[in-house]
Each structure stands twice: as structure tokens, then as C-alpha cells.
Design a protein around this motif. Sequence first.
Motif, PDB file in Angstrom:
ATOM      1  N   SER A  28       0.832  -1.134   0.071  1.00  0.00           N
ATOM      2  CA  SER A  28       0.079   0.066   0.099  1.00  0.00           C
ATOM      3  C   SER A  28       0.888   1.239   0.230  1.00  0.00           C
ATOM      4  O   SER A  28       2.104   1.177   0.490  1.00  0.00           O
ATOM      5  N   GLN A  29       0.265   2.518  -0.453  1.00  0.00           N
ATOM      6  CA  GLN A  29       1.174   3.485  -0.415  1.00  0.00           C
ATOM      7  C   GLN A  29       1.247   3.893   1.107  1.00  0.00           C
ATOM      8  O   GLN A  29       2.435   4.665   1.602  1.00  0.00           O
ATOM      9  N   ALA A  30       0.350   3.713   1.965  1.00  0.00           N
ATOM     10  CA  ALA A  30       0.536   3.866   3.473  1.00  0.00           C
ATOM     11  C   ALA A  30      -0.624   3.058   4.181  1.00  0.00           C
ATOM     12  O   ALA A  30      -1.515   2.545   3.429  1.00  0.00           O
ATOM     13  N   VAL A  31      -0.398   3.062   5.307  1.00  0.00           N
ATOM     14  CA  VAL A  31      -1.624   2.340   6.139  1.00  0.00           C
ATOM     15  C   VAL A  31      -1.524   3.057   7.351  1.00  0.00           C
ATOM     16  O   VAL A  31      -0.638   3.663   7.981  1.00  0.00           O
ATOM     17  N   ARG A  32      -2.930   3.241   7.680  1.00  0.00           N
ATOM     18  CA  ARG A  32      -3.367   3.904   8.982  1.00  0.00           C
ATOM     19  C   ARG A  32      -3.603   2.987  10.153  1.00  0.00           C
ATOM     20  O   ARG A  32      -4.183   1.905   9.745  1.00  0.00           O
ATOM     21  N   CYS A  33      -2.930   3.057  11.233  1.00  0.00           N
ATOM     22  CA  CYS A  33      -3.153   2.207  12.319  1.00  0.00           C
ATOM     23  C   CYS A  33      -3.488   3.073  13.634  1.00  0.00           C
ATOM     24  O   CYS A  33      -2.579   3.839  13.984  1.00  0.00           O
ATOM     25  N   GLY A  34      -4.862   3.281  13.901  1.00  0.00           N
ATOM     26  CA  GLY A  34      -5.065   4.131  14.793  1.00  0.00           C
ATOM     27  C   GLY A  34      -4.816   5.694  14.491  1.00  0.00           C
ATOM     28  O   GLY A  34      -5.315   6.054  13.303  1.00  0.00           O
ATOM     29  N   ASN A  35      -4.318   6.308  15.176  1.00  0.00           N
ATOM     30  CA  ASN A  35      -3.691   7.627  14.980  1.00  0.00           C
ATOM     31  C   ASN A  35      -2.319   7.904  14.162  1.00  0.00           C
ATOM     32  O   ASN A  35      -2.055   9.049  14.011  1.00  0.00           O
ATOM     33  N   LEU A  36      -1.758   6.745  13.855  1.00  0.00           N
ATOM     34  CA  LEU A  36      -0.614   6.800  13.125  1.00  0.00           C
ATOM     35  C   LEU A  36      -0.888   6.491  11.652  1.00  0.00           C
ATOM     36  O   LEU A  36      -1.547   5.405  11.173  1.00  0.00           O
ATOM     37  N   VAL A  37       0.150   7.183  10.787  1.00  0.00           N
ATOM     38  CA  VAL A  37       0.072   6.619   9.282  1.00  0.00           C
ATOM     39  C   VAL A  37       1.702   6.267   9.024  1.00  0.00           C
ATOM     40  O   VAL A  37       2.323   7.017   9.416  1.00  0.00           O
ATOM     41  N   PHE A  38       1.397   5.144   8.125  1.00  0.00           N
ATOM     42  CA  PHE A  38       2.891   4.770   8.018  1.00  0.00           C
ATOM     43  C   PHE A  38       2.981   4.696   6.447  1.00  0.00           C
ATOM     44  O   PHE A  38       2.352   3.816   5.739  1.00  0.00           O
ATOM     45  N   LEU A  39       4.026   5.400   5.952  1.00  0.00           N
ATOM     46  CA  LEU A  39       4.039   5.664   4.393  1.00  0.00           C
ATOM     47  C   LEU A  39       5.106   4.582   3.923  1.00  0.00           C
ATOM     48  O   LEU A  39       6.014   4.335   4.663  1.00  0.00           O
ATOM     49  N   LEU A  79       5.396  11.829  -1.796  1.00  0.00           N
ATOM     50  CA  LEU A  79       5.109  11.635  -0.151  1.00  0.00           C
ATOM     51  C   LEU A  79       4.045  12.589   0.230  1.00  0.00           C
ATOM     52  O   LEU A  79       3.002  12.319   1.075  1.00  0.00           O
ATOM     53  N   LYS A  80       4.178  13.768  -0.338  1.00  0.00           N
ATOM     54  CA  LYS A  80       3.228  14.800   0.065  1.00  0.00           C
ATOM     55  C   LYS A  80       1.798  14.410  -0.242  1.00  0.00           C
ATOM     56  O   LYS A  80       0.632  14.582   0.514  1.00  0.00           O
ATOM     57  N   ALA A  81       1.688  13.914  -1.700  1.00  0.00           N
ATOM     58  CA  ALA A  81       0.310  13.386  -2.128  1.00  0.00           C
ATOM     59  C   ALA A  81      -0.193  12.276  -1.408  1.00  0.00           C
ATOM     60  O   ALA A  81      -1.335  12.113  -0.844  1.00  0.00           O
ATOM     61  N   VAL A  82       0.570  11.528  -0.670  1.00  0.00           N
ATOM     62  CA  VAL A  82       0.093  10.405   0.250  1.00  0.00           C
ATOM     63  C   VAL A  82      -0.223  10.708   1.372  1.00  0.00           C
ATOM     64  O   VAL A  82      -1.352  10.612   2.012  1.00  0.00           O
ATOM     65  N   CYS A  83       0.580  11.702   2.129  1.00  0.00           N
ATOM     66  CA  CYS A  83       0.023  12.464   3.458  1.00  0.00           C
ATOM     67  C   CYS A  83      -1.178  12.929   3.094  1.00  0.00           C
ATOM     68  O   CYS A  83      -1.910  13.010   4.099  1.00  0.00           O
ATOM     69  N   GLU A  84      -1.387  13.700   2.330  1.00  0.00           N
ATOM     70  CA  GLU A  84      -2.580  14.654   2.017  1.00  0.00           C
ATOM     71  C   GLU A  84      -3.822  13.812   2.095  1.00  0.00           C
ATOM     72  O   GLU A  84      -4.839  13.808   2.650  1.00  0.00           O
ATOM     73  N   ALA A  85      -3.576  12.485   1.068  1.00  0.00           N
ATOM     74  CA  ALA A  85      -4.777  11.525   1.059  1.00  0.00           C
ATOM     75  C   ALA A  85      -5.110  10.953   2.541  1.00  0.00           C
ATOM     76  O   ALA A  85      -6.209  10.488   2.731  1.00  0.00           O
ATOM     77  N   ALA A  86      -4.011  10.757   3.427  1.00  0.00           N
ATOM     78  CA  ALA A  86      -4.140  10.364   4.552  1.00  0.00           C
ATOM     79  C   ALA A  86      -5.043  11.493   5.417  1.00  0.00           C
ATOM     80  O   ALA A  86      -5.163  11.141   6.855  1.00  0.00           O
ATOM     81  N   GLY A  87      -4.940  12.634   5.233  1.00  0.00           N
ATOM     82  CA  GLY A  87      -5.557  13.735   5.928  1.00  0.00           C
ATOM     83  C   GLY A  87      -4.648  14.619   6.490  1.00  0.00           C
ATOM     84  O   GLY A  87      -4.977  15.492   7.515  1.00  0.00           O
ATOM     85  N   GLY A  88      -3.399  14.462   6.291  1.00  0.00           N
ATOM     86  CA  GLY A  88      -2.207  15.306   6.680  1.00  0.00           C
ATOM     87  C   GLY A  88      -1.472  15.934   5.842  1.00  0.00           C
ATOM     88  O   GLY A  88      -1.824  16.278   4.791  1.00  0.00           O
ATOM     89  N   SER A  89      -0.264  16.319   6.243  1.00  0.00           N
ATOM     90  CA  SER A  89       0.550  17.006   5.575  1.00  0.00           C
ATOM     91  C   SER A  89       2.145  16.514   5.723  1.00  0.00           C
ATOM     92  O   SER A  89       2.435  16.061   7.003  1.00  0.00           O
ATOM     93  N   LEU A  90       3.239  17.047   4.917  1.00  0.00           N
ATOM     94  CA  LEU A  90       4.664  16.767   5.401  1.00  0.00           C
ATOM     95  C   LEU A  90       4.892  17.368   6.776  1.00  0.00           C
ATOM     96  O   LEU A  90       5.879  16.915   7.518  1.00  0.00           O
TER      97      LEU A  90
END
Length: 86
Positions: free
Chosen positions: A19-30, A59-70
Motif C-alpha cells: 500500500s502507499q500507506a497504512v493508517r493504524c489508529g492515529n498513526l500513518v506509515f508511508l 510523499l506529500k500526495a500520500v500524506c494529504e490522502a491520509a488527511g495530513g501534510s509533510l
Amino acid sequence: MPRNAIHSDKAPAAIGPYSQAVRCGNLVFLSGQIPLSANTGELVLGDIAFQTRRVFENLKAVCEAAGGSLADVARIGIYLTDLGHF
């Protein structure tokens, strides 16, 4: 704790069973990134600075898809194949 895959069309698709990233609780692992074009999936040509910018755009695009930013990133590991680029 449930794990949810994160996906952005603005970053290259994950290669293989990743996956591009995985959310686990409040953490996102890219996942690791290489300098691929989001549009073509091809490796971008250019010097190390150009390729590095491409990686961070992905990385910025994936962070934004997760609801965050760099600005929310706590740690980044960078691996070089040529220490002359350091």
C-alpha cells in the motif's frame, strides 16, 4: 487495532502487494518511495535534486490522502545508492 490502506491517485501506485500507506489508529506509515512519475509510473530522469523533489511530491500526495501534510511527519529515512550524492 484495524489497519486501513491509504491511496492517492496523485502518487505512483504501489508496486506488488504493498500500500502507499497504512493508517493504524492515529498513526500513518508511508511506504518507501522512489522517484516515479505519478502520471506514467516511470522513473523520472534528472539529477539527485530533481529525483528527491519527485519523491517528496509523492510523499506529500500520500500524506494529504491520509488527511495530513509533510508538516505532520515525525521521521524520514533516506537511503542513498551513491554517497557522492550526500
